[in-house]
Structures are given as C-alpha cells and as structure tokens.
Design an enzyme around this catalytic site. Structure first.
Site, PDB file in Angstrom:
ATOM      1  N   HIS A  45      -7.826  -9.212  -6.543  1.00 47.61           N
ATOM      2  CA  HIS A  45      -8.869  -9.947  -7.263  1.00 47.61           C
ATOM      3  C   HIS A  45      -8.212 -10.668  -8.438  1.00 47.61           C
ATOM      4  CE1 HIS A  45     -11.964  -6.880  -5.596  1.00 47.61           C
ATOM      5  NE2 HIS A  45     -11.901  -7.949  -4.817  1.00 47.61           N
ATOM      6  N   GLU A  88      -8.067   1.988 -11.054  1.00 48.72           N
ATOM      7  CA  GLU A  88      -8.812   1.030 -11.877  1.00 48.72           C
ATOM      8  C   GLU A  88      -8.441   1.227 -13.348  1.00 48.72           C
ATOM      9  OE1 GLU A  88     -11.081  -1.239 -10.957  1.00 48.72           O
ATOM     10  OE2 GLU A  88     -11.828  -0.652  -8.978  1.00 48.72           O
TER      11      GLU A  88
END
Length: 399
Positions: A116, A287
């Site tokens: 991303h 993350e």
C-alpha cells in the site's frame, strides 16, 4: 492522526500540533469522517504537507545503491520483477555465502513491504531491519550465519511513484490479489508468490516466516495480525513471536495484536501464504501506527522516522530470541550485545519560561499557546484563534 509540515527555511518534517487537528463526522459531508486542521502560515515561503513521513521510490533506490557500493559478501540485490511502468521490484538476500550452497537445512525468513503506497512508515521499518542485518552487530552476524533473509522492500513502486494511497497504477488493491496474481497486472505479487512456492517445495529449504509490513491509520503502536487455526499447537506456536517482539519494543502492543480468518482478508499475503505454504510457516502482517504509540507510562508518543527505524532494528533482534526459544541457538551461541548509552538529558525549562523562538520552529509550536512573533503580528493570531474556534464548534455540533 496529525499531518506533517515543512517549509523552505525549515526543511525537516514536523507534526502539526494535535490541539489544532480536528477529526469528526461532518454534517456537510454526509456525516462522513473529516479531518481538518488549522495552521498559521508565519512566513512568505513554500509550505508542504504530508499524511506521514514520506518515503519515495527514489529514496529506496538510493539506499539500495548505497548498500551495493559496500560490496558485502553476505548481501545480494537482484531484480525480481519490473512493474507495468517498468520500475524495479528489488529482492535483497542477506546471509552468509555458504548458506546459499549448503546441503543442510536452510531456514528462510521472507519479508515484504509497501504493498500500500501511502503506508510510508513500513519503509522505515524495513530500512531499520536492513540496517540491522548488514551491521557489525554480533547478533546480526549470528543471524546471517544460520538464516537466509529475503526482503522485497517495495511491492508497489508504481503506486508509490504516482502518489496513490492504497492502489497500483491500474487501480488494484494489491493486498487482495495474492490468491491469483496476474503476471502482467500484478507482476511483483506474481514473482513473489512463484518464488515462495518454489522455495517451499524445494528439499532442504524451510520457509519459517512470511512477514508483510504495513502502517495503520487508526490504531496506535506496532502490532501484528496472525491467522486463526483450529489446531491449538499451531496457534500457540504462532503466538510466540509477537510476545518476544513485545519484550524487545516499547512501542509494540500485544493488546492490538490479534488472529483471524476473515473472509474479506482471504486475498492478503498473510492469509494466502498462511494457507498455501507448509503449515510450519509463520505468516504475519506487521502493522505500525501512522501517528503514535503509548509507552510504558501510558503517555502518547508521536512516532519519528528514527522510532520507525528502531522498530525494524527490534524486529531483527527478535529473530535471535525466537530461534533461542525453539532451540536453534543455544545460550552459549548468543553474544553479548554492546549498546550505546544515551547521553543524559538536559534539564527541562521552567514551566513559566517558554522556549526561545528560533528559525526551526513555527509560530504555533512556540511557548504555551500562540505568541505574536510572526511577521504579521497580533491581528493574524486573533484571526487564527477565531478560525480554530469555528472548527471546535463544528466538532461539537457533529457529535
């Protein structure tokens, strides 16, 4: 969340003060969430704003070129694939040269990042991991002697170059395409999946980890997503690494770490490789918050570029702890790591004495509140306070 700002005379990225950032459901935008912020332009110069610390494709290429020039025998950079717009997808291998030709069992740790484009902190974490693995740190040397690290630092170079937040050049969310990647539309995914599948089926090669690194826009700290399994032994084995990483990193949260098998996430790298590769493979998404973490004293600490890099260092150290737990490394094999001692901090300024203004700060950062030290004087600051009050009223009305 708090955006970043820099200007011509103050080229270092700084966060807009959180007290000037407003996040609320807006009645003027169909009750969707809107982030607004107030900012005082205190000089006649060019200003730039960013969602988080930028990390470009060009910066990555420069960093890898720098590593190439060091001519390290344990470091190899290969062209894994080219994107639709003919940009490089690099594969970096770090290991002792003998491991590439060894007849004994080879253990592989595979790491990917920046699927991303807008999740820029992921690149800082990967750079931190690379910095650690190629360093003279005795723990890094131990890892290189026994393990093979393969890293793809940027899976979506076209999206990064074009400034996309989540998609590729052709508008695909690549982290939903892992089950059936196209060789022409998703060349980086196709190449990674082919490589991992081949290694997994090669006798004498054990893919122990697949870790895909991302950044999160709402949750704080670093944390992991893992896969949920009915087999309790397999589930327990998967929970070891996040616990060890939590011990090594102040900013890692076990509370936010969770394990799932959501249908909507079936096309992610974590879910794909957790199901298609051998069951011994530990497949995670790592993350890290785009904004901040809670430290041990429950204080909110905004992330810096250095803090993201440090998480990458700690990720590398955690592999030493993991392989000690599973028995690959004995206590006598693990060297004592020498860490630099931080210099003592300067005494804080008295509460009633604001910091002196200087050329590296903005008017909204100086002292307690706002001072009339911008070129436009007190009138500008009064208008700025009225602007801030207006946003506060909008926020209250949206609740």
């Amino acid at each position: 969340m708090s955006p970043m700002v820099k200007s011509s005379s103050r080229p270092r990225w700084q966060r807009v003060a959180s007290k000037n950032v407003f996040y609320y459901r807006s009645p003027e935008h169909h009750k969707n969430y809107v982030m607004s912020f107030a900012f005082c332009f205190d000089r006649e110069e060019v200003y730039q704003f960013a969602y988080s610390y930028p990390y470009t494709y060009t910066r990555l290429q420069g960093y890898l070129d720098m590593l190439d020039k060091r001519h390290m025998d344990f470091y190899t950079r290969e062209l894994l694939a080219v994107t639709v717009q003919q940009r490089r997808v690099d594969l970096v291998t770090i290991t002792h040269p003998r491991n590439l030709h060894s007849k004994s069992q080879t253990k592989v740790i595979f790491v990917t990042s920046r699927v991303h484009p807008g999740e820029t902190p992921a690149s800082y974490v990967v750079q931190g991991l690379l910095d650690f693995l190629v360093s003279f740190n005795p723990l890094a040397r131990l890892l290189r002697e026994h393990l093979v690290f393969k890293l793809v630092p940027m899976l979506n170079p076209d999206g990064v170059y074009l400034g996309n937040y989540r998609t590729s050049l052709m508008g695909f969310d690549l982290n939903r395409q892992w089950l059936e990647p196209s060789p022409w539309a998703h060349p980086s995914l196709f190449a990674v999946r082919k490589l991992l599948t081949n290694m997994d089926s090669t006798p004498g090669t054990s893919v122990d980890f697949y870790i895909d690194i991302h950044a999160h826009s709402t949750l704080m700290n670093g944390f992991m997503y893992g896969n949920a399994f009915d087999d309790d032994e397999r589930f327990d084995k998967q929970s070891i690494f996040p616990k060890l990483l939590c011990n090594n990193s102040e900013d890692f949260s076990l509370t936010n770490t969770n394990y799932n098998r959501d249908v909507v996430k079936a096309g992610t790298g974590r879910r794909c490789f957790g199901g298609s590769l051998d069951e011994r493979v530990l497949s995670y998404t790592l993350e890290v918050s785009l904004y901040c973490y809670l430290n041990a004293n429950h204080q909110v600490v905004p992330y810096t570029e250095e803090a993201y890099v440090k998480l990458g260092h700690n990720l590398g150290r955690t592999f030493v702890d993991y392989y000690r737990v599973v028995g690959l490394f004995t206590p006598s094999m693990i060297p004592v790591e020498r860490r630099r001692v931080a210099p003592p901090r300067k005494a804080p300024l008295p509460a009633n004495k604001p910091p002196a203004a200087n050329g590296n700060t903005y008017a909204w950062q100086r002292g307690n509140g706002y001072r009339a030290d911008s070129p436009r004087g007190e009138k500008e600051l009064r208008e700025f306070e009225e602007f801030k009050k207006k946003f506060s009223n909008n926020k209250k009305g949206a609740k």
